[in-house]
Design an enzyme around this catalytic site. Structure first.
Site, mmCIF file in Angstrom:
data_model
loop_
_atom_site.group_PDB
_atom_site.id
_atom_site.type_symbol
_atom_site.label_atom_id
_atom_site.label_comp_id
_atom_site.label_asym_id
_atom_site.label_seq_id
_atom_site.Cartn_x
_atom_site.Cartn_y
_atom_site.Cartn_z
ATOM 1 N N ASN A 132 -7.727 -6.311 4.051
ATOM 2 C CA ASN A 132 -8.713 -5.787 3.107
ATOM 3 C C ASN A 132 -8.826 -6.663 1.862
ATOM 4 O O ASN A 132 -9.926 -6.999 1.415
ATOM 5 C CB ASN A 132 -8.328 -4.354 2.720
ATOM 6 C CG ASN A 132 -9.436 -3.643 1.985
ATOM 7 O OD1 ASN A 132 -10.600 -4.018 2.097
ATOM 8 N ND2 ASN A 132 -9.085 -2.633 1.218
ATOM 9 N N LYS A 158 7.303 -1.439 -7.730
ATOM 10 C CA LYS A 158 6.521 -1.894 -8.881
ATOM 11 C C LYS A 158 7.293 -1.701 -10.184
ATOM 12 O O LYS A 158 7.196 -2.525 -11.099
ATOM 13 C CB LYS A 158 5.194 -1.136 -8.918
ATOM 14 C CG LYS A 158 4.299 -1.450 -7.732
ATOM 15 C CD LYS A 158 3.093 -0.533 -7.655
ATOM 16 C CE LYS A 158 2.221 -0.847 -6.450
ATOM 17 N NZ LYS A 158 1.101 0.111 -6.302
#
Length: 445
Positions: A13, A203
């Site tokens: 994507n 993250k």
């Protein structure tokens, strides 16, 4: 004009949008860089896989090793640990700068990649690894380099934010909200990494490493997901003026032991007036607290092919300019190397939901347990209700009166995580306490 060869690893994507932009905006990018960026090839497992973007079939190859060896810049968007790590190390070894969005690899083995890039004098950039299109890593690394960051709070996973937001705004149950997220493409077919907090934890490790100049491993991040959050928790939070968000919290701790860094991911109650409370849908936001700059917030789309491609192209242009103009590469600064701390050292507040017998003296007993553990209660609310009679009791006495019970909702003042956790365990043992219905941390108060 000089030409720089760009190798693209992966064409999903995000990768397909990167390839499209490199092709369609080639002239504009050349003006910004001072050199042409030639997409030399795209390494994929299967060149015949249908893709949303129509690209030149001649670009595709299954020979990633050769493609990397001939490139000036390598964009890694394959995901996973291997073969991504080996290909990135090969690129660095050949003197190529690397741009990646691979949060899992950076959180697991970032230090190895940073050290190799530093030794080779090449750029290793990874803005796309955290919060999609939001420029957060470069501001932390560069714009705030002269400041002292003390805290970073982030909504860094769009799937969980969408699910919790739907539960809050529509009253949806967890499973229904997650099904909607899958239908809209916000959640993967297997959403485990998102809903269990693993994605946000990776993250968080990256954010902490940059913010506090300390290499922080993913394994040291305390991680709790949102699967235990119920519609009742959401309703109770709303009633008390809070909203529940999955936060990644990175904190600098100053104490007599010389300080340290703690990172935790868990569902968190935020006052509705807090800026992060207004982040809806699948959007991300990161709230930074620094000594001189004060409070800063970065907000935007945290996922999606085109938004994330924007972050990748920003890193690519910066790395390409460095090649054209000269100068050493930049990765991250690990100059401080502060001790890594566990969640037990964190300072936070607790929201505790209790189901207790509705009888005199219960509140006093519970308050005494909190006092004995040195934990101060900020607010305590009680709602009386009737428990359902168990089937066995109903069969024994059809005229029995259901036992009365009460729901207590307690919010503490800030205190040490260890003390708060011990207090909850002690409260569980009190005879009038039927159950602890929920325990959530509170921030932003």
């Amino acid at each position: 004009m000089k030409t720089l060869k760009v190798a693209l690893l992966g064409c999903g994507n995000v990768g397909s949008q990167v390839a499209r932009i490199l092709t369609e905006d080639a002239d504009a990018l050349a003006e910004r860089v001072g050199a042409r960026l030639q997409l030399a090839g795209i390494a994929v497992r299967n060149p015949d896989t249908p893709r949303e973007v129509e690209l030149d079939p001649a670009l595709f190859t299954t020979d990633a090793d050769t493609l990397v060896s001939e490139a000036d810049l390598v964009i890694e968007l394959m995901g996973g640990v291997e073969p991504a790590r080996s290909l990135m190390l090969s690129a660095i070894g050949h003197g190529a700068s690397v741009i990646t969005g691979n949060k899992a690899l950076l959180a697991e083995d970032g230090p190895t990649l940073y050290e190799k890039a530093d030794a080779a004098g090449v750029q290793l950039s990874f803005e796309a690894a955290v919060a999609g299109a939001i420029p957060i890593l470069r501001p932390i690394r560069d714009s705030l380099a002269g400041d002292r960051i003390t805290r970073v709070l982030g909504i860094v996973n769009g799937t969980t934010n969408y699910v919790l937001d739907q539960m809050d705004t529509t009253g949806a149950q967890f499973d229904d909200a997650l099904a909607d997220a899958k239908a809209l493409g916000y959640a993967e077919a297997d959403p485990t990494a998102d809903i269990e907090g693993y994605d946000a934890a990776a993250k968080g490790a990256i954010l902490a490493s940059l913010a506090f100049h300390t290499r922080f491993p993913r394994s040291e991040v305390h991680c709790e997901g949102i699967t235990s959050v119920t519609a009742e928790d959401i309703a109770a939070a709303r009633d008390a003026g809070y909203v529940i968000k999955l936060l990644s919290i990175c904190e600098l701790q100053d104490d007599d032991d010389g300080g340290g860094v703690a990172v935790r991911v868990h569902p968190t109650l935020l006052p509705r007036e807090h800026p992060l409370a207004a982040v809806h849908g699948a959007f991300n936001a990161v709230f930074v607290e620094a000594e001189s700059a004060g409070e800063l917030m970065f907000y935007g789309q945290g996922a999606g092919g085109t938004p994330t491609a924007s972050a990748v192209l920003g890193d690519l242009v910066t790395a390409a300019r460095r090649i054209v103009l000269g100068g050493p590469g930049r990765t991250e600064s690990a100059s401080s190397q502060l001790p890594v701390r566990g969640i037990g050292t964190a300072e936070t507040s607790y929201y505790v939901g209790l189901d207790v017998a509705d009888e005199s003296g219960v509140l006093a007993k519970i308050a005494q347990v909190f006092a004995d553990h040195g934990v101060s209660i900020e607010t305590m609310r009680q709602t009386t209700h009737l428990d359902l009679v168990r089937p066995a009791e109903r069969a024994a006495d059809e005229d029995a009166t259901p036992p009365a019970s009460a729901e207590l909702r307690i919010v503490t003042h800030r205190g040490a995580e260890d003390a708060l956790a011990r207090t909850v365990e002690a409260v569980k043992k009190l005879e009038p306490v039927n159950s602890v219905t929920s325990v959530l941390r509170v921030e932003g108060v």
